[in-house]
Design a protein around this motif. Structure first.
Motif, short mmCIF file in Angstrom:
data_model
loop_
_atom_site.label_atom_id
_atom_site.label_comp_id
_atom_site.label_asym_id
_atom_site.label_seq_id
_atom_site.Cartn_x
_atom_site.Cartn_y
_atom_site.Cartn_z
N ALA A 105 0.82 -1.21 0.00
CA ALA A 105 0.00 0.00 0.00
C ALA A 105 0.86 1.26 0.00
O ALA A 105 0.59 2.22 -0.74
N LEU A 114 -2.18 5.65 -4.84
CA LEU A 114 -3.09 5.35 -3.74
C LEU A 114 -2.94 6.41 -2.67
O LEU A 114 -1.83 6.71 -2.22
N LEU A 116 -3.39 7.21 1.05
CA LEU A 116 -3.56 6.50 2.30
C LEU A 116 -4.70 7.06 3.14
O LEU A 116 -5.22 6.36 4.02
N LEU A 120 -11.93 3.94 2.47
CA LEU A 120 -11.99 2.63 1.81
C LEU A 120 -13.28 2.48 1.02
O LEU A 120 -13.32 1.76 0.01
N THR A 142 -10.34 5.04 6.62
CA THR A 142 -9.38 5.26 5.56
C THR A 142 -8.43 4.08 5.44
O THR A 142 -8.38 3.21 6.31
N VAL A 143 -7.66 4.07 4.36
CA VAL A 143 -6.64 3.04 4.19
C VAL A 143 -5.67 3.07 5.37
O VAL A 143 -5.35 2.02 5.95
N ARG A 144 -5.22 4.24 5.73
CA ARG A 144 -4.27 4.37 6.83
C ARG A 144 -4.85 3.83 8.14
O ARG A 144 -4.19 3.10 8.88
N TYR A 207 -7.55 -5.43 7.05
CA TYR A 207 -6.50 -5.76 6.08
C TYR A 207 -7.07 -6.44 4.84
O TYR A 207 -6.53 -6.30 3.74
N VAL A 210 -8.08 -3.55 2.74
CA VAL A 210 -6.93 -2.89 2.12
C VAL A 210 -6.42 -3.71 0.93
O VAL A 210 -6.09 -3.15 -0.13
N ALA A 213 -8.65 -3.02 -1.89
CA ALA A 213 -8.41 -1.68 -2.41
C ALA A 213 -7.19 -1.67 -3.31
O ALA A 213 -7.19 -1.04 -4.40
#
Length: 412
Positions: A105, A114, A116, A120, A142-144, A207, A210, A213
């Motif tokens: 990621a 991407l 972060l 999502l 969020t991704v982070r 995860y 992610v 994503a």
């Protein structure tokens, strides 16, 4: 150095002694594979003592210093019926998969592909099942935050959907095995346990999202992307997605457990050895589904140990990986896929992993990297399985003069 719990299993449907367990202690002998490096002999003692005390029949160890592979060993404690563990045999690595996903990621973020901090929900279809209602707070995941376990899902409160596929399939009225899409649709209709960004709660499910994503951004499978853009960049060829059933495996050690479970990968209702069908490994690649050798994981760590040579992440991106989260930080925190403890010389970073038939440990500190993999995990005993951590660091302290030979060309 401290350790943190990795992926945890759930209660089994049934338990009992299995015929696949190790031989009795009286029948066992030691077999060790890999180059014998005399200055590092204390590592053999640590692994043997640890395995023998816990009845572990297969283990693997890799030790690196400043990005150079100093030791790669396979350990077998068993009679002639137990296959010899080669130094490059692969194990399920469980939650050591999380640093892999996070690295993929962050590399995409480094390339500008991407964000972060993107929700999502903008990258993955989080539509609930027909008639369901999505929690409006999903927009704050969020991704982070998912990578930092701040997404709002809490397995201690609502369970872990990746370990509950049999129950979910019954609730949905669909056949096993469940695919990722079905699990996501089901969970998307449930309320979050916490407001995103407010509470650290270890989440395998975050995860999974992610990984989906990442697949959506790159236009190929998560596995193919990681193999080509992360593992391939540092010449790792053995590492791959694991499979639930023994018939679909090759080159893996034999996983051991005293538990059985109802099969989670078919509709037979059969009782199976828990590591061989009691859970669906195929939907867990983002959080715990890779198989690799200890040497492979030590090689992966060159992404962080020697970033200029590896060429995967920049120093700025590595800082992002290890940065403290918006909440839950302190003496120890969880970054992006790594547990982190700041030190005067930088930081100690590590992860552990655990699933039926597997216990794993990886740590980096002051230029040293150690990886230990085992073919069983703690099951009801009162032993401290986390002691592998300080014991391996003690072994580092026992080394007088480190060998100058780099074993990397032998294995990569």
């Amino acid at each position: 150095m401290l350790g943190l719990s990795g992926a945890a299993g759930v209660a089994v449907a049934a338990a009992g002694a299995l015929g696949t367990g190790p031989a009795s202690a009286a029948e066992r002998t030691w077999r060790v594979t890999g180059e014998d490096v005399a200055p590092l002999a204390h590592f053999d003692d640590v692994m043997k003592d640890y395995m023998q005390a816990r009845g572990i029949s297969a283990g693997s160890l890799a030790v690196a210093r400043n990005g150079k592979l100093a030791l790669a060993r396979g350990y077998t404690w068993g009679d002639d019926s137990v296959a010899t563990t080669g130094e490059t045999d692969v194990f399920r690595i469980a939650s050591l998969s999380k640093p892999i996903a996070a690295t993929a990621a962050v590399r995409l973020a480094q390339e500008g592909r991407l964000d972060l901090d993107a929700p999502l929900a903008d990258l993955v279809d989080l539509s609930p099942l027909p008639g369901g209602t999505a929690d409006p707070r999903l927009g704050g995941v969020t991704v982070r935050r998912a990578l930092q376990h701040l997404g709002g899902w809490d397995r201690d409160l609502s369970g872990d959907p990746l370990w509950s596929t049999i129950a979910i399939s019954r609730d949905m009225g669909v056949d096993l095995p469940l695919g990722e899409e079905e699990v996501v649709s089901y969970v998307s209709g449930a309320a979050l346990d916490h407001d995103p960004g407010t509470t650290y709660a270890y989440s395998n499910y975050g995860y999974l999202l992610v990984s989906r994503a990442i697949a959506g951004v790159v236009g190929t499978s998560f596995e193919d992307h990681v193999v080509s853009d992360v593992l391939g960049a540092v010449d790792i060829a053995r590492m791959r997605a694991g499979r639930s059933l023994s018939r679909d495996q090759a080159g893996e050690v034999r996983y051991e457990s005293r538990h059985t479970s109802t099969s989670a990968v078919d509709m037979s209702g059969a009782q199976v050895p828990y590591p061989y069908g009691g859970f669906n490994l195929e939907i867990q690649l983002g959080n715990g589904g890779w198989v690799a050798s200890a040497a492979d994981l030590a090689r992966f760590c060159t992404v962080y140990d020697t970033p200029d040579e590896a060429g995967v992440l920049t120093p700025e991106s590595i800082d992002t990986v290890f940065a403290a989260p918006e909440t839950g930080s302190g003496a120890t925190h969880y970054g992006l896929g790594w547990s982190v403890r700041p030190t005067s010389g930088g930081e100690n970073t590590w992860h552990t992993g655990s699933m039926p038939g597997t216990y794993t440990f990886l740590a980096r500190s002051n230029g040293y990297t150690v990886v230990a993999l085992f073919n069983r995990r703690k099951e009801g005993d009162d032993l401290d399985w986390g002691v592998i951590d300080p014991n391996l660091w003690d072994a580092i302290g026992e080394v007088g003069a480190w060998p100058t030979e780099d074993l990397t060309p032998i294995y990569f």
